[in-house]
Design a protein around this motif. Structure first.
Motif, PDB file in Angstrom:
ATOM      1  N   MET A  46      41.186 -10.057  61.044  1.00 53.38           N
ATOM      2  CA  MET A  46      40.441 -11.065  61.800  1.00 53.38           C
ATOM      3  C   MET A  46      40.136 -12.320  60.972  1.00 53.38           C
ATOM      4  O   MET A  46      39.571 -13.277  61.492  1.00 53.38           O
ATOM      5  CB  MET A  46      39.135 -10.469  62.327  1.00 53.38           C
ATOM      6  CG  MET A  46      39.339  -9.299  63.276  1.00 53.38           C
ATOM      7  SD  MET A  46      40.473  -9.694  64.654  1.00 53.38           S
ATOM      8  CE  MET A  46      40.651  -8.076  65.408  1.00 53.38           C
ATOM      9  N   THR A  75      39.830  -6.461  72.093  1.00 56.91           N
ATOM     10  CA  THR A  75      40.466  -7.752  71.814  1.00 56.91           C
ATOM     11  C   THR A  75      41.231  -7.694  70.500  1.00 56.91           C
ATOM     12  O   THR A  75      41.582  -8.730  69.936  1.00 56.91           O
ATOM     13  CB  THR A  75      39.413  -8.874  71.749  1.00 56.91           C
ATOM     14  OG1 THR A  75      38.443  -8.561  70.720  1.00 56.91           O
ATOM     15  CG2 THR A  75      38.698  -9.041  73.068  1.00 56.91           C
ATOM     16  N   ARG A  79      43.079 -11.084  69.232  1.00 59.55           N
ATOM     17  CA  ARG A  79      42.415 -11.747  68.116  1.00 59.55           C
ATOM     18  C   ARG A  79      43.237 -11.629  66.839  1.00 59.55           C
ATOM     19  O   ARG A  79      43.352 -12.582  66.060  1.00 59.55           O
ATOM     20  CB  ARG A  79      41.024 -11.162  67.894  1.00 59.55           C
ATOM     21  CG  ARG A  79      40.019 -11.497  68.986  1.00 59.55           C
ATOM     22  CD  ARG A  79      38.698 -10.808  68.735  1.00 59.55           C
ATOM     23  NE  ARG A  79      38.107 -11.250  67.467  1.00 59.55           N
ATOM     24  CZ  ARG A  79      37.233 -10.508  66.775  1.00 59.55           C
ATOM     25  NH1 ARG A  79      36.878  -9.308  67.209  1.00 59.55           N
ATOM     26  NH2 ARG A  79      36.719 -10.979  65.659  1.00 59.55           N
TER      27      ARG A  79
END
Length: 202
Positions: A46, A75, A79
């Protein structure tokens, strides 16, 4: 490579190394990558800043990110894919291969799959499939030389090198593929992109 510690990722790592490629595995837990002749980089998927340097100089990036939780909103793929695209732009890497799944679309499917099998599968994996579609949208608007690969149900069968592909829609009647053959196809895509979206199955 992202997802190198998974079932397909381990096979792709081995096949790529055997073919003479230098493999960089970007993972959260380096201990899970045990293949020889692989450069392992620890990173947070991330946070693009944690792996931009690791992919700089690579010819291609392959993403095998997992689906996240089977139930409930996720997600992870979208992401993570957005982070990979950001890092690739910063690192000057152009070629991207992203794996999703044939299950989230019925394009090209026959009546049984379209009207019986896929509705059941879609109900069970609604959130995961929605995240796959979001990830594909990220790829579509990335501006990179990208290929989205959609396999069907994966098995632990052997590498045959014999499978069917379809650009822009699913392989009709193609309900399974071995992880070894998916790895084989991904290696081909990394060497030379074959289309924006391509399905692969037996």
């Amino acid at each position: 490579m992202f997802g190198a510690s998974g079932g397909t990722g381990r096979l792709l790592t081995a096949q790529a190394a055997a073919a003479g490629h230098q493999v960089v595995a970007v993972v959260r837990d380096p201990a899970r990558v045990t293949a020889a002749d692989v450069t392992v980089a620890r990173a947070d998927i991330m946070d693009p800043a944690t792996f931009t340097a690791a992919i700089r100089g690579c010819d291609a990036v392959v993403s095998l990110l997992g689906p996240g939780p089977v139930r409930g909103e996720t997600t992870l793929r979208s992401r993570g894919t957005r982070s990979i695209v950001t890092a690739m732009r910063d690192a000057g890497v152009r070629r991207l291969v992203v794996v999703t799944a044939a299950g989230h679309t019925t394009d090209g499917d026959g009546p049984l799959t379209r009207f019986v099998l896929k509705p059941v599968l879609g109900a069970l994996l609604r959130e995961s499939f929605a995240d796959m579609r979001r990830a594909e949208e990220v790829v579509r608007h990335s501006g990179l030389d990208a290929t989205v690969v959609r396999p069907p149900r994966l098995t632990d069968g052997p590498r045959t090198g014999t499978y069917r592909t379809a650009v822009g829609h699913n392989v009709r009647g193609g309900l399974r593929l071995s992880r070894a053959d998916l790895a084989d196809f991904l290696l081909r895509c990394a060497d030379a992109p074959v289309g924006e979206v391509v399905a692969v199955a037996y």
